[in-house]
Design a protein around this motif. Structure first.
Motif, PDB file in Angstrom:
ATOM      1  N   PRO A   1      58.840  63.574  24.680  1.00 46.68           N
ATOM      2  CA  PRO A   1      59.212  64.726  25.522  1.00 46.68           C
ATOM      3  C   PRO A   1      60.190  64.384  26.645  1.00 46.68           C
ATOM      4  N   GLU A   2      60.064  63.207  27.247  1.00 49.53           N
ATOM      5  CA  GLU A   2      60.995  62.824  28.310  1.00 49.53           C
ATOM      6  C   GLU A   2      62.423  62.723  27.765  1.00 49.53           C
ATOM      7  N   THR A   3      62.580  62.075  26.632  1.00 53.65           N
ATOM      8  CA  THR A   3      63.904  61.905  26.044  1.00 53.65           C
ATOM      9  C   THR A   3      64.499  63.252  25.659  1.00 53.65           C
TER      10      THR A   3
ATOM     11  N   ALA B   1      69.523  58.497  33.756  1.00 55.21           N
ATOM     12  CA  ALA B   1      68.144  58.859  33.428  1.00 55.21           C
ATOM     13  C   ALA B   1      67.393  57.675  32.821  1.00 55.21           C
ATOM     14  N   ALA B   2      68.049  56.931  31.953  1.00 50.28           N
ATOM     15  CA  ALA B   2      67.401  55.774  31.332  1.00 50.28           C
ATOM     16  C   ALA B   2      67.013  54.734  32.377  1.00 50.28           C
TER      17      ALA B   2
ATOM     18  N   LYS C   1      57.413  64.247  34.845  1.00 44.12           N
ATOM     19  CA  LYS C   1      56.590  65.405  34.448  1.00 44.12           C
ATOM     20  C   LYS C   1      56.695  65.622  32.940  1.00 44.12           C
ATOM     21  N   ALA C   2      57.900  65.525  32.401  1.00 42.91           N
ATOM     22  CA  ALA C   2      58.075  65.687  30.957  1.00 42.91           C
ATOM     23  C   ALA C   2      57.342  64.584  30.205  1.00 42.91           C
ATOM     24  N   LYS C   3      57.426  63.355  30.726  1.00 49.16           N
ATOM     25  CA  LYS C   3      56.778  62.214  30.071  1.00 49.16           C
ATOM     26  C   LYS C   3      55.271  62.371  30.048  1.00 49.16           C
ATOM     27  N   SER C   4      54.708  62.950  31.105  1.00 50.92           N
ATOM     28  CA  SER C   4      53.249  63.062  31.184  1.00 50.92           C
ATOM     29  C   SER C   4      52.709  64.358  30.606  1.00 50.92           C
ATOM     30  N   ALA C   5      53.586  65.212  30.092  1.00 53.71           N
ATOM     31  CA  ALA C   5      53.124  66.487  29.518  1.00 53.71           C
ATOM     32  C   ALA C   5      52.252  66.194  28.283  1.00 53.71           C
ATOM     33  N   VAL C   6      51.089  66.823  28.276  1.00 53.70           N
ATOM     34  CA  VAL C   6      50.157  66.657  27.159  1.00 53.70           C
ATOM     35  C   VAL C   6      49.927  68.021  26.541  1.00 53.70           C
ATOM     36  N   ASP C   7      50.291  68.147  25.273  1.00 54.79           N
ATOM     37  CA  ASP C   7      50.087  69.425  24.561  1.00 54.79           C
ATOM     38  C   ASP C   7      48.745  69.430  23.863  1.00 54.79           C
TER      39      ASP C   7
END
Length: 190
Positions: A43-45, A141-142, A184-190
């Protein structure tokens, strides 16, 4: 012949954006280069690519018979399974030197910095190639991701300098806000 630039298996933001950035550098130098990935994007990428308006690289459908550049790794376990049937022509990395070997000399650039994006900033500079806005955003970003916004013990002054130079090119005025959006994107859990 087309050169395929590919990061490691289970791609993270650095491996994906490094493939894109190095392929763009090679294209600017007149080489037919294509970025590729070895797996699904996290998700982060995906967020980073969307933010800077860059399409995701295609999935590498095997390395056999192709010219390959590895980015963000030099370990056989992380390389394409059929790398032995390809022609390895380069490695760009910031990790320890892995177990990849070659029969011929190749371009190999590894630096003790926090991110392959920092190595790529050096390569753009040393080759006197202007960094496009979208590529600068990906590299920025990287670096922010790999260095955890400069909190990782692997962070170097070169990483910070690269970010300070990339941010204005990318049109990013607040690196902390970008880093928080990524985390936030990296830690998003669906």
């Amino acid at each position: 012949m087309t050169v395929y630039v590919v990061g490691h298996k289970n791609p993270d933001t650095d491996s994906v954006t490094s493939a894109i950035a190095y392929a763009a550098l090679k294209k600017a130098q007149g080489v037919d280069a294509v970025p590729a990935v070895q797996g699904d994007l996290n998700p982060e990428t995906e967020m980073v690519l969307n933010k800077f308006g860059v399409d995701a690289p295609a999935l590498l459908d095997g390395a056999a018979g192709k010219q390959i550049v590895l980015v963000d790794h030099s370990d056989l376990a992380q390389a394409p399974d059929d790398l032995g049937d390809a022609e390895l022509v380069g490695i760009i990395d910031h990790h320890k030197i892995g177990d990849v070997t070659t029969n011929n000399p190749i371009f190999f650039c590894a630096m003790p910095v926090g991110c392959t994006g920092t190595v790529l900033k050096f390569l753009y500079d040393v080759n006197n190639v202007a960094i496009p806005k979208d590529i600068a955003g990906l590299m920025l970003a990287a670096i922010l991701s790999d260095t955890v916004m400069f909190k990782s013990p692997t962070t170097t002054d070169e990483d910070k300098k690269a970010c300070d130079e990339l941010a204005p090119i990318a049109g990013v005025s607040d690196m902390s806000a970008l880093a928080m959006e990524m985390f936030k994107a990296k830690s998003a859990v669906d």
